[in-house]
Design an enzyme around this catalytic site. Structure first.
Site, PDB file in Angstrom:
ATOM      1  N   HIS A 105      -9.254   1.238  -6.767  1.00  0.00           N
ATOM      2  CA  HIS A 105      -8.613   2.265  -7.587  1.00  0.00           C
ATOM      3  C   HIS A 105      -9.565   3.431  -7.774  1.00  0.00           C
ATOM      4  O   HIS A 105     -10.772   3.230  -7.884  1.00  0.00           O
ATOM      5  CB  HIS A 105      -8.235   1.682  -8.965  1.00  0.00           C
ATOM      6  CG  HIS A 105      -7.237   2.533  -9.678  1.00  0.00           C
ATOM      7  ND1 HIS A 105      -7.608   3.588 -10.461  1.00  0.00           N
ATOM      8  CD2 HIS A 105      -5.884   2.497  -9.687  1.00  0.00           C
ATOM      9  CE1 HIS A 105      -6.515   4.168 -10.932  1.00  0.00           C
ATOM     10  NE2 HIS A 105      -5.456   3.524 -10.488  1.00  0.00           N
ATOM     11  N   ASP A 153      -0.572  -2.935  -8.243  1.00  0.00           N
ATOM     12  CA  ASP A 153       0.365  -3.268  -7.176  1.00  0.00           C
ATOM     13  C   ASP A 153       0.140  -4.652  -6.574  1.00  0.00           C
ATOM     14  O   ASP A 153       0.950  -5.117  -5.780  1.00  0.00           O
ATOM     15  CB  ASP A 153       0.268  -2.224  -6.043  1.00  0.00           C
ATOM     16  CG  ASP A 153       0.726  -0.849  -6.515  1.00  0.00           C
ATOM     17  OD1 ASP A 153       1.705  -0.788  -7.263  1.00  0.00           O
ATOM     18  OD2 ASP A 153       0.085   0.146  -6.140  1.00  0.00           O
TER      19      ASP A 153
END
Ligand code: CMC
Length: 392
Positions: free
Chosen positions: A271, A328
């Site tokens: 991320h 996700d």
């Protein structure tokens, strides 16, 4: 013309001031309007969180009832929108349909184009968009499988109505499962905002030109579709299925992700801001376990995901780069368990992110932010004379 600082990918550039979402990537903290994400995911519901993000505080019962009522009132889409559906081939990706149809709302509600619209008009467009996105999303799925479309049911809450439109079939009685409704609420809440991510920045940038809410959100949907952003949830599921078909050797796939000559990345890992556990991933991981148990599903892909996570988290490559599972990674396991087809995963992300996009668009307008217009460092030819084609 002044001094330009280059920051590719805006890794360290604050583009705006915002009072909506607080995110601390080092500590793994996420709060909407000051409320910790785990409390909201546990105790709230999606429409209440939408209200919180858009209007800044938790609603009273009357405020929430009015908000929910307004949204329910707008779930029908214009019959002419059905004709647009008919124009898409059944193979169309539902994200393409979603962005097109959200943009088409500008044609049905031209007052939304007025930059000087009243707050009442803006609210009306907000209600319409939150209401109609679920109808458009469910219809894009029904269209893809060639089933008859289900009209929204105003006696149902937001999530139940969406599930009904997605899964009810005329010849069968459709039972709403409270476990599934609660799982969907949780997932939508966890996706509802994430400060200046790629799609939200897109919504703000487009909106900064005084573009309409529908036009700005439609652009955000396209940004979200990218596999490095929201599209990753579909990619995670396809990756887990590929690993399963490949015999379930998770270490082999971790090694593939480390190989710099291979463009493959471990989807659902890493991320831009979190250099620690993504707090949403923690909640989703537990929810995946709970939902599968409650529904009595034994999904071999959950085991593959857990093994893959373990293999990556103990690998120096991922440890050194502080790459952790993101939102996700496990969400698809839940979507799959509640019957959502893989191609619809990113659409669900868009439905969840919608209140965040709206809140950010509205905040930008209210703060009268200037048009977004980044600069560049020019690296091309300085100046040269035009040469006729016969001399080249
Ligand atoms: N697998 C393998 N290596 C990775 C991964 C990954 N998933 N993510 C980052 N790296 C490596 C990258 O190759 C780089 O290595 P090096 O320093 O040797 O060049 C280093 O880690 C830093 O990565 P980066 O690409 O510079 O980081 P970024 O902040 O530009 O990208 C990211 C962030 C999310 C795009 C990236 O981690 C990624 O591609 N992840 C996979 C896609 C994904 O799961 N996206 C969903 C993001 S979260 C929800 C959302 O936004 O929708």
């Amino acid at each position: 013309t002044g001094y330009v600082t280059l920051d590719s990918g805006y890794k360290n550039t604050g583009a705006t001031k915002s009072a909506i979402t607080f995110l601390d990537g080092e500590e793994g903290i996420l709060r909407y309007r000051g409320y910790p994400i785990d409390q909201l995911a546990e105790k709230s519901n999606f429409l209440e969180v939408a209200y919180l993000l858009i209007y800044g505080s938790l609603p009273t019962q009357t405020e929430l009832d009015t908000f929910a009522h307004q949204i329910t009132n707008h779930t029908l889409v214009h019959e002419d929108v059905r004709k647009i559906f008919d124009g898409f081939p059944s193979t169309a990706h539902p994200m393409g349909i979603l962005s097109s149809l959200i943009c088409s709302l500008t044609a049905f509600y031209p007052k939304s184009l007025d930059p000087n619209q009243s707050p009442e008009e803006t609210n009306l467009n907000i209600f319409r968009l939150i209401a109609k996105i679920s109808t458009i999303a469910a219809w894009s799925y029904k269209n893809s499988v060639g089933h008859p479309l289900n009209y929204p049911r105003n006696d149902l809450d937001y999530c139940s109505n969406f599930l009904y439109m997605m899964f009810a079939f005329p010849t069968e009685k459709y039972e709403i499962n409270p476990v599934v409704v609660s799982a969907l609420n949780k997932l939508l809440i966890l996706h509802a905002d994430h400060e200046q991510n790629c799609s939200t920045s897109t919504v703000r940038l487009v909106g900064s030109a005084n573009a309409s809410l529908y036009g700005s959100v439609s652009a955000g949907v396209n940004a979200l579709w990218g596999p490095l952003h929201g599209g990753a949830n579909q990619e995670v599921m396809e990756m887990l299925e590929a690993i399963q078909q490949d015999g379930g050797n998770t270490q082999k796939w971790v090694d593939k992700a480390k190989d710099k000559d291979d463009s493959f990345r471990l989807m659902g890992f890493g991320h831009r801001v979190y250099k620690n556990f993504d707090p949403r991933a923690k909640i989703i991981k537990k929810a995946a376990d709970d939902v599968l148990k409650a529904l009595g599903i034994d999904d071999p892909l959950l085991k593959i995901a857990q093994e893959l996570e373990q293999a990556a988290l103990t690998d120096p490559y991922f440890v050194e780069r502080k790459l952790y599972p993101n939102v996700d990674f496990y969400s698809g396991i839940i979507y799959r368990a509640i019957g959502i087809p893989t191609e619809m995963f990113t659409v669900l992300f868009a439905m969840g992110r919608l209140p965040g996009w709206i809140a950010q668009w509205k905040e930008m307008r209210e703060n009268k932010e200037p048009i977004g217009r980044p600069r560049q460092i020019y690296t091309g030819e300085l100046e040269r004379d035009y040469v006729g084609i016969e001399q080249r």
